[in-house]
Design an enzyme around this catalytic site. Structure first.
Site, PDB file in Angstrom:
ATOM      1  N   GLY A  97       0.812  -1.209   0.000  1.00 35.64           N
ATOM      2  CA  GLY A  97       0.000   0.000   0.000  1.00 35.64           C
ATOM      3  C   GLY A  97       0.843   1.256   0.000  1.00 35.64           C
ATOM      4  O   GLY A  97       2.070   1.209   0.064  1.00 35.64           O
TER       5      GLY A  97
ATOM      6  N   GLY B  31       2.675   3.566   1.457  1.00 36.01           N
ATOM      7  CA  GLY B  31       3.300   3.748   2.759  1.00 36.01           C
ATOM      8  C   GLY B  31       3.776   5.161   3.013  1.00 36.01           C
ATOM      9  O   GLY B  31       3.944   5.575   4.168  1.00 36.01           O
ATOM     10  N   ARG B  32       4.026   5.917   1.958  1.00 32.96           N
ATOM     11  CA  ARG B  32       4.406   7.325   2.129  1.00 32.96           C
ATOM     12  C   ARG B  32       3.870   8.181   0.983  1.00 32.96           C
ATOM     13  O   ARG B  32       4.392   9.268   0.715  1.00 32.96           O
ATOM     14  CB  ARG B  32       5.924   7.457   2.213  1.00 32.96           C
ATOM     15  CG  ARG B  32       6.653   6.853   1.032  1.00 32.96           C
ATOM     16  CD  ARG B  32       8.136   6.946   1.207  1.00 32.96           C
ATOM     17  NE  ARG B  32       8.817   6.156   0.201  1.00 32.96           N
ATOM     18  CZ  ARG B  32      10.120   6.067   0.087  1.00 32.96           C
ATOM     19  NH1 ARG B  32      10.881   6.737   0.922  1.00 32.96           N
ATOM     20  NH2 ARG B  32      10.665   5.326  -0.841  1.00 32.96           N
TER      21      ARG B  32
ATOM     22  N   LYS C  28       4.386  12.430  -2.349  1.00 27.11           N
ATOM     23  CA  LYS C  28       5.261  11.358  -1.907  1.00 27.11           C
ATOM     24  C   LYS C  28       6.154  11.906  -0.798  1.00 27.11           C
ATOM     25  O   LYS C  28       6.957  12.805  -1.032  1.00 27.11           O
ATOM     26  CB  LYS C  28       6.122  10.817  -3.042  1.00 27.11           C
ATOM     27  CG  LYS C  28       7.034   9.663  -2.588  1.00 27.11           C
ATOM     28  CD  LYS C  28       7.839   9.095  -3.731  1.00 27.11           C
ATOM     29  CE  LYS C  28       8.762   7.967  -3.254  1.00 27.11           C
ATOM     30  NZ  LYS C  28       9.552   7.408  -4.372  1.00 27.11           N
TER      31      LYS C  28
ATOM     32  N   GLY D  36       6.885   7.164   6.672  1.00 23.61           N
ATOM     33  CA  GLY D  36       6.033   7.896   5.744  1.00 23.61           C
ATOM     34  C   GLY D  36       6.695   9.087   5.093  1.00 23.61           C
ATOM     35  O   GLY D  36       6.037   9.842   4.362  1.00 23.61           O
TER      36      GLY D  36
ATOM     37  N   ARG E 166       3.792  14.165  -7.412  1.00 25.39           N
ATOM     38  CA  ARG E 166       3.832  13.347  -8.626  1.00 25.39           C
ATOM     39  C   ARG E 166       2.498  13.443  -9.371  1.00 25.39           C
ATOM     40  O   ARG E 166       1.455  13.683  -8.761  1.00 25.39           O
ATOM     41  CB  ARG E 166       4.127  11.887  -8.279  1.00 25.39           C
ATOM     42  CG  ARG E 166       5.332  11.714  -7.386  1.00 25.39           C
ATOM     43  CD  ARG E 166       5.828  10.293  -7.342  1.00 25.39           C
ATOM     44  NE  ARG E 166       4.919   9.347  -6.705  1.00 25.39           N
ATOM     45  CZ  ARG E 166       5.250   8.100  -6.398  1.00 25.39           C
ATOM     46  NH1 ARG E 166       6.460   7.648  -6.696  1.00 25.39           N
ATOM     47  NH2 ARG E 166       4.388   7.298  -5.821  1.00 25.39           N
TER      48      ARG E 166
ATOM     49  N   ARG F 161      -1.648  -0.117  -9.840  1.00 22.33           N
ATOM     50  CA  ARG F 161      -0.505  -0.983 -10.130  1.00 22.33           C
ATOM     51  C   ARG F 161      -0.946  -2.424 -10.358  1.00 22.33           C
ATOM     52  O   ARG F 161      -2.063  -2.790 -10.017  1.00 22.33           O
ATOM     53  CB  ARG F 161       0.466  -0.957  -8.939  1.00 22.33           C
ATOM     54  CG  ARG F 161       0.919   0.445  -8.558  1.00 22.33           C
ATOM     55  CD  ARG F 161       0.824   0.668  -7.046  1.00 22.33           C
ATOM     56  NE  ARG F 161       1.071   2.083  -6.720  1.00 22.33           N
ATOM     57  CZ  ARG F 161       2.269   2.621  -6.716  1.00 22.33           C
ATOM     58  NH1 ARG F 161       3.338   1.889  -6.950  1.00 22.33           N
ATOM     59  NH2 ARG F 161       2.423   3.903  -6.463  1.00 22.33           N
TER      60      ARG F 161
ATOM     61  N   ASP G 265       4.334  -4.294  -7.414  1.00 22.33           N
ATOM     62  CA  ASP G 265       3.671  -3.106  -6.861  1.00 22.33           C
ATOM     63  C   ASP G 265       4.239  -1.823  -7.443  1.00 22.33           C
ATOM     64  O   ASP G 265       3.717  -0.737  -7.164  1.00 22.33           O
ATOM     65  CB  ASP G 265       3.780  -3.095  -5.329  1.00 22.33           C
ATOM     66  CG  ASP G 265       5.221  -3.157  -4.842  1.00 22.33           C
ATOM     67  OD1 ASP G 265       5.857  -4.201  -5.055  1.00 22.33           O
ATOM     68  OD2 ASP G 265       5.704  -2.170  -4.263  1.00 22.33           O
TER      69      ASP G 265
ATOM     70  N   ASP H  30       7.493   4.989  -9.866  1.00 20.78           N
ATOM     71  CA  ASP H  30       8.237   4.781  -8.621  1.00 20.78           C
ATOM     72  C   ASP H  30       9.745   4.747  -8.854  1.00 20.78           C
ATOM     73  O   ASP H  30      10.363   3.680  -8.937  1.00 20.78           O
ATOM     74  CB  ASP H  30       7.782   3.502  -7.914  1.00 20.78           C
ATOM     75  CG  ASP H  30       6.372   3.623  -7.361  1.00 20.78           C
ATOM     76  OD1 ASP H  30       5.902   4.760  -7.213  1.00 20.78           O
ATOM     77  OD2 ASP H  30       5.742   2.592  -7.090  1.00 20.78           O
TER      78      ASP H  30
END
Length: 489
Positions: free
Chosen positions: A88, A90-91, A110, A123, A173, A180, A249, A259
């Site tokens: 998931g 996370g940050r 992000k 995070g 972003r 994903r 992911d 990412d």
């Protein structure tokens, strides 16, 4: 002056059932400062550079635009080939989406604080990795490679513990969607086909509406994503880009580069090169990227099987990967060498490409410089070879291959000058080398952001000569060989 705060955002993902996300607000950071803004990215959402630069409180996560409905999405995934279970955002926190003439674009923070999916993390993102993501997102877009974008980068002196104490930063972003492969895996492995169908229907209706009329829409979705992924892998290979963490992911359902963690651009050519220091077994090496892209599509197919419910149909979708990748890399390599795709020379051209990569590897030839210099060869004048020959230790091997290349050029109708111009439109002179990013990072850590702006400007036009910036296209200095990047950020 209008800013993002004056826009009303939508959030289509928030219309999904609550199980798909957790609503939450970003955690403010003290004394924020603006590091950089991408004017090119800002234009995509109707902001000019000055409007974007005035949005610091939003970019850092201390203010929220109208209608943003911030949320962190849940997903799962395979990490380094091993099922990792629930992951998931996370940050990352999704602000929402903003309408544009090209369709809605989602905005995401992000590094804006902990979420329920942070696991053992804090995070936060640090300035070092945030600069790398900001610059590379925009560099890849300028190269013409599908990617998420970076709108803004803001920082704070609040400490963040990694290997040492670093300072916090937030990247804003942008992408049409951050869904994903792992978003689908999450519901498959939890044995919740209802939620799996809701997600698939959402993706199809929003991003692939033509598939709604298909007799087998979920197999068609798999095929579309498989083909996009295959083309993306070929594009990465063609510019020497290495993602570093091709976990499921981190794979976009839209075929975007997503990412940016430990990435790199190939310098001394080595197909076994591993850009991620954490990847000790080389799963995500340059040479492995195409097959890992295929592996990830199989993982997506497995997740979609409750909806497809037809193994031969799913296999047929997956079988599109290899021919699409092969056709795209063949097209790109021919363009990089200034050659037409002539059926009668197909086998000879493959041998020419293979030999080229063999001697590049044997001599540790710089990937970007080689292809850019190759445009200077003339089909009848060997004295023009110095830019290429100087990259090789074994000049005899270079001369022999150049002779084969010249023989092939005899069957091309374009003039040397026309070929040179065409090759320079597909072979970048400037890429985000690790050492260039490192110089910008070290200056930024002392509150000097000028090098980020300069790099952003240079990388926005990677195919132009830009003689005033020629130093940014030079071979990396000796100290650059000691640089390492890892999953720690």
């Amino acid at each position: 002056m209008p800013t993002l705060l004056d826009h009303t955002l939508d959030n289509s993902y928030a219309a999904l059932p609550p199980a798909f996300y957790t609503r939450l607000m970003p955690t403010p950071l003290p004394a924020p400062y603006l590091v950089a803004v991408s004017g090119a990215a800002a234009q995509l959402i109707g902001l000019d550079a000055a409007q974007a630069a005035s949005g610091l409180e939003v970019w850092i996560g201390n203010a929220v635009p109208q209608g943003a409905q911030p949320l962190a999405a849940v997903y799962s995934g395979h990490q380094f080939g091993v099922w990792a279970g629930q992951l998931g955002d996370g940050r990352a926190i999704l602000l929402g989406d903003i309408a544009t003439p090209e369709g809605p674009i989602e905005l995401q923070w992000k590094g804006a604080g902990m979420t329920p999916y942070s696991r053992m993390g804090d995070g936060r993102a640090v300035l070092r990795s945030s600069i790398r993501e900001f610059l590379c997102s925009e560099a890849m877009a300028a190269l013409g490679i599908p990617t998420s974008r970076a709108l803004a980068l803001a920082g704070s002196d609040q400490g963040v513990m990694r290997e040492t104490v670093e300072t916090a930063a937030v990247v804003v972003r942008m992408a049409p969607s951050f869904v994903r492969f792992g978003s689908f895996e999450h519901w498959y492995y939890r044995k919740q086909p209802g939620e799996l169908k809701i997600l698939a229907d959402y993706v199809i209706s929003r991003f692939y509406p033509a598939l709604q009329a298909h007799a087998a829409p979920y197999a068609a979705l798999l095929q579309e994503v498989t083909e996009r992924t295959a083309r993306l892998m070929a594009q990465w290979q063609s510019v020497g880009f290495m993602h570093g963490v091709m976990n499921t992911d981190n794979m976009s359902i839209l075929g975007l580069t997503l990412d940016y963690g430990p990435f790199g651009f190939m310098e001394a050519f080595d197909p076994g090169h591993i850009c991620n220091h954490t990847d000790q077994h080389g799963r995500y090496s340059y040479a492995n990227q195409p097959q890992i892209g295929h592996w990830n599509c199989y993982a997506l197919a497995q997740a979609l099987m409750p909806l497809i419910d037809d193994v031969p149909l799913a296999q047929a979708a997956l079988d599109r990967y290899q021919p699409v990748f092969a056709a795209e890399i063949d097209r790109l390599l021919h363009a990089k060498l200034g050659l037409s795709q002539l059926p009668e020379y197909a086998d000879a051209d493959r041998a020419l490409f293979d030999r080229m990569f063999d001697i590049m590897q044997a001599n540790g030839v710089d990937f970007t410089l080689f292809f850019r210099s190759l445009s200077q060869l003339h089909r009848a004048d060997q004295h023009a070879d110095s830019a290429v020959r100087d990259l090789f230790i074994d000049r005899t091997a270079c001369d022999h291959w150049a002779g084969l290349y010249r023989q092939r050029l005899q069957h091309e109708s374009a003039s040397d000058e026309a070929r040179r111009l065409a090759m320079n439109r597909v072979n970048p002179k400037y890429v985000l080398r690790n050492y260039l990013a490192q110089v910008a990072i070290e200056k930024a850590q002392n509150k000097d952001f000028s090098e980020i702006e300069r790099l952003l400007s240079v990388l926005r036009h990677p195919y132009d000569e830009q003689p005033e910036h020629a130093a940014y296209a030079a071979l990396p200095p000796d100290w650059a060989s000691h640089l390492e990047v890892s999953c720690s950020s």
